[in-house]
Design a protein around this motif. Structure first.
Motif, PDB file in Angstrom:
ATOM      1  N   ARG A  33     -71.538 -11.891  74.884  1.00 34.79           N
ATOM      2  CA  ARG A  33     -70.741 -12.173  73.677  1.00 34.79           C
ATOM      3  C   ARG A  33     -70.096 -13.557  73.748  1.00 34.79           C
ATOM      4  NH1 ARG A  33     -69.269  -6.747  74.184  1.00 34.79           N
ATOM      5  NH2 ARG A  33     -67.283  -7.282  75.145  1.00 34.79           N
ATOM      6  N   LEU A  34     -69.611 -13.923  74.924  1.00 34.11           N
ATOM      7  CA  LEU A  34     -68.973 -15.231  75.082  1.00 34.11           C
ATOM      8  C   LEU A  34     -69.967 -16.368  74.867  1.00 34.11           C
ATOM      9  CD1 LEU A  34     -66.758 -14.364  78.142  1.00 34.11           C
ATOM     10  CD2 LEU A  34     -65.897 -15.182  75.929  1.00 34.11           C
ATOM     11  N   VAL A  35     -71.167 -16.211  75.347  1.00 30.91           N
ATOM     12  CA  VAL A  35     -72.186 -17.241  75.162  1.00 30.91           C
ATOM     13  C   VAL A  35     -72.550 -17.345  73.685  1.00 30.91           C
ATOM     14  CG1 VAL A  35     -74.595 -17.841  75.652  1.00 30.91           C
ATOM     15  CG2 VAL A  35     -73.088 -17.110  77.500  1.00 30.91           C
ATOM     16  N   MET A  36     -72.704 -16.211  73.028  1.00 33.29           N
ATOM     17  CA  MET A  36     -73.076 -16.201  71.609  1.00 33.29           C
ATOM     18  C   MET A  36     -71.968 -16.770  70.725  1.00 33.29           C
ATOM     19  SD  MET A  36     -76.140 -15.151  71.596  1.00 33.29           S
ATOM     20  CE  MET A  36     -76.464 -14.770  69.901  1.00 33.29           C
ATOM     21  N   ALA A  37     -70.721 -16.595  71.120  1.00 35.31           N
ATOM     22  CA  ALA A  37     -69.595 -17.076  70.303  1.00 35.31           C
ATOM     23  C   ALA A  37     -69.498 -18.594  70.324  1.00 35.31           C
ATOM     24  CB  ALA A  37     -68.291 -16.464  70.792  1.00 35.31           C
ATOM     25  N   ALA A  38     -69.994 -19.224  71.371  1.00 33.92           N
ATOM     26  CA  ALA A  38     -69.996 -20.689  71.500  1.00 33.92           C
ATOM     27  C   ALA A  38     -68.618 -21.293  71.280  1.00 33.92           C
ATOM     28  CB  ALA A  38     -71.033 -21.294  70.560  1.00 33.92           C
ATOM     29  N   GLU A  39     -67.597 -20.658  71.824  1.00 31.54           N
ATOM     30  CA  GLU A  39     -66.234 -21.185  71.722  1.00 31.54           C
ATOM     31  C   GLU A  39     -65.945 -22.087  72.908  1.00 31.54           C
ATOM     32  OE1 GLU A  39     -63.455 -18.004  71.372  1.00 31.54           O
ATOM     33  OE2 GLU A  39     -64.467 -17.139  69.645  1.00 31.54           O
ATOM     34  N   PRO A  40     -64.955 -22.994  72.772  1.00 36.76           N
ATOM     35  CA  PRO A  40     -64.597 -23.843  73.911  1.00 36.76           C
ATOM     36  C   PRO A  40     -64.164 -22.980  75.102  1.00 36.76           C
ATOM     37  CG  PRO A  40     -63.522 -24.607  71.905  1.00 36.76           C
ATOM     38  CD  PRO A  40     -64.181 -23.305  71.582  1.00 36.76           C
ATOM     39  N   GLY A  41     -64.681 -23.299  76.261  1.00 34.95           N
ATOM     40  CA  GLY A  41     -64.359 -22.531  77.460  1.00 34.95           C
ATOM     41  C   GLY A  41     -65.146 -21.246  77.585  1.00 34.95           C
ATOM     42  N   GLY A  42     -65.928 -20.913  76.584  1.00 29.27           N
ATOM     43  CA  GLY A  42     -66.684 -19.665  76.592  1.00 29.27           C
ATOM     44  C   GLY A  42     -67.756 -19.622  77.659  1.00 29.27           C
ATOM     45  N   GLU A  43     -68.399 -20.772  77.890  1.00 31.11           N
ATOM     46  CA  GLU A  43     -69.460 -20.810  78.910  1.00 31.11           C
ATOM     47  C   GLU A  43     -68.875 -20.564  80.298  1.00 31.11           C
ATOM     48  OE1 GLU A  43     -73.049 -20.586  80.313  1.00 31.11           O
ATOM     49  OE2 GLU A  43     -72.706 -20.929  78.180  1.00 31.11           O
ATOM     50  N   PHE A  44     -67.707 -21.153  80.560  1.00 31.90           N
ATOM     51  CA  PHE A  44     -67.040 -20.928  81.845  1.00 31.90           C
ATOM     52  C   PHE A  44     -66.664 -19.456  81.991  1.00 31.90           C
ATOM     53  CE2 PHE A  44     -62.971 -20.273  84.001  1.00 31.90           C
ATOM     54  CZ  PHE A  44     -63.340 -20.607  85.286  1.00 31.90           C
ATOM     55  N   GLN A  45     -66.048 -18.898  80.955  1.00 33.23           N
ATOM     56  CA  GLN A  45     -65.642 -17.493  81.019  1.00 33.23           C
ATOM     57  C   GLN A  45     -66.858 -16.579  81.160  1.00 33.23           C
ATOM     58  OE1 GLN A  45     -62.505 -16.500  81.411  1.00 33.23           O
ATOM     59  NE2 GLN A  45     -63.290 -14.432  81.700  1.00 33.23           N
ATOM     60  N   ALA A  46     -67.971 -16.962  80.534  1.00 32.36           N
ATOM     61  CA  ALA A  46     -69.202 -16.172  80.672  1.00 32.36           C
ATOM     62  C   ALA A  46     -69.688 -16.196  82.126  1.00 32.36           C
ATOM     63  CB  ALA A  46     -70.283 -16.709  79.737  1.00 32.36           C
ATOM     64  N   ARG A  47     -69.587 -17.348  82.799  1.00 32.16           N
ATOM     65  CA  ARG A  47     -69.959 -17.424  84.215  1.00 32.16           C
ATOM     66  C   ARG A  47     -69.071 -16.509  85.047  1.00 32.16           C
ATOM     67  NH1 ARG A  47     -69.754 -23.056  83.868  1.00 32.16           N
ATOM     68  NH2 ARG A  47     -68.078 -23.076  85.402  1.00 32.16           N
ATOM     69  N   VAL A  48     -67.786 -16.496  84.725  1.00 37.83           N
ATOM     70  CA  VAL A  48     -66.857 -15.611  85.440  1.00 37.83           C
ATOM     71  C   VAL A  48     -67.269 -14.154  85.237  1.00 37.83           C
ATOM     72  CG1 VAL A  48     -64.478 -14.782  85.557  1.00 37.83           C
ATOM     73  CG2 VAL A  48     -64.939 -17.240  85.378  1.00 37.83           C
ATOM     74  N   GLU A  49     -67.565 -13.791  84.004  1.00 36.13           N
ATOM     75  CA  GLU A  49     -67.965 -12.404  83.706  1.00 36.13           C
ATOM     76  C   GLU A  49     -69.269 -12.034  84.416  1.00 36.13           C
ATOM     77  OE1 GLU A  49     -66.305 -10.030  82.194  1.00 36.13           O
ATOM     78  OE2 GLU A  49     -64.642 -11.286  81.564  1.00 36.13           O
ATOM     79  N   ARG A  50     -70.222 -12.966  84.460  1.00 31.95           N
ATOM     80  CA  ARG A  50     -71.474 -12.682  85.183  1.00 31.95           C
ATOM     81  C   ARG A  50     -71.202 -12.495  86.675  1.00 31.95           C
ATOM     82  NH1 ARG A  50     -73.534 -16.280  81.262  1.00 31.95           N
ATOM     83  NH2 ARG A  50     -73.293 -18.079  82.660  1.00 31.95           N
ATOM     84  N   GLY A  51     -70.276 -13.281  87.223  1.00 31.01           N
ATOM     85  CA  GLY A  51     -69.896 -13.106  88.633  1.00 31.01           C
ATOM     86  C   GLY A  51     -69.267 -11.746  88.867  1.00 31.01           C
ATOM     87  N   LEU A  52     -68.394 -11.336  87.966  1.00 34.71           N
ATOM     88  CA  LEU A  52     -67.764 -10.014  88.092  1.00 34.71           C
ATOM     89  C   LEU A  52     -68.808  -8.900  87.977  1.00 34.71           C
ATOM     90  CD1 LEU A  52     -64.524 -10.640  86.009  1.00 34.71           C
ATOM     91  CD2 LEU A  52     -64.700 -10.383  88.498  1.00 34.71           C
ATOM     92  N   ALA A  53     -69.808  -9.101  87.119  1.00 37.83           N
ATOM     93  CA  ALA A  53     -70.886  -8.116  86.982  1.00 37.83           C
ATOM     94  C   ALA A  53     -71.663  -8.018  88.287  1.00 37.83           C
ATOM     95  CB  ALA A  53     -71.811  -8.494  85.831  1.00 37.83           C
ATOM     96  N   LYS A  54     -71.921  -9.157  88.913  1.00 37.44           N
ATOM     97  CA  LYS A  54     -72.645  -9.168  90.193  1.00 37.44           C
ATOM     98  C   LYS A  54     -71.845  -8.418  91.262  1.00 37.44           C
ATOM     99  CE  LYS A  54     -75.551 -10.713  93.355  1.00 37.44           C
ATOM    100  NZ  LYS A  54     -76.720  -9.947  93.635  1.00 37.44           N
ATOM    101  N   VAL A  55     -70.547  -8.670  91.317  1.00 39.07           N
ATOM    102  CA  VAL A  55     -69.695  -7.977  92.300  1.00 39.07           C
ATOM    103  C   VAL A  55     -69.742  -6.466  92.061  1.00 39.07           C
ATOM    104  CG1 VAL A  55     -67.306  -7.619  93.056  1.00 39.07           C
ATOM    105  CG2 VAL A  55     -68.181  -9.944  92.733  1.00 39.07           C
TER     106      VAL A  55
END
Length: 118
Positions: A33-55
């Motif tokens: 959702r963060l990537v699709m929203a294309a908001e400022p800082g969204g790509e960074f937050q999406a990386r954080v969420e993917r990291g949390l998913a991996k954990v």
């Protein structure tokens, strides 16, 4: 440990596995959702969420291994310690514990993103 307690232990561990997989799924969905929203800082937050998913996924796999180890230990219960069946069950248990430890180490190695890139 009695049979009912053994089943309860495995069931509890399986519940944690399910919870961890659901948690990983939620984090992946947030990242998308963060990537699709294309908001400022969204790509960074999406990386954080993917990291949390991996954990969460690594912990799910670790708890599955712990459940497998518990089942193997319980299958060895009541057998003579010199029997081939006991030896095989304990070998499976120890191997599952080692795999669980490896999953926990991989989860701990996921990089933390403390602040967004500048």
């Amino acid at each position: 440990m009695e049979h009912a307690e053994e089943e309860a232990e495995v069931s509890r561990l399986q519940g944690v596995v399910e919870l961890m997989w659901r948690t990983a799924s939620v984090h992946r969905a947030r990242a998308a959702r963060l990537v699709m929203a294309a908001e400022p800082g969204g790509e960074f937050q999406a990386r954080v969420e993917r990291g949390l998913a991996k954990v969460a996924a690594e912990h799910a796999m670790a708890f599955q291994e712990l459940a497998d180890a518990a089942e193997a230990r319980h299958s060895a219960a009541g057998r003579p310690a010199t029997s081939p069946e006991w030896n095989a069950a304990m070998t499976r248990s120890i191997a599952a514990l080692r795999r669980a430890e490896a999953h926990h180490h991989r989860a701990a190695a996921v990089p933390a993103h403390d602040e967004p890139p500048r």
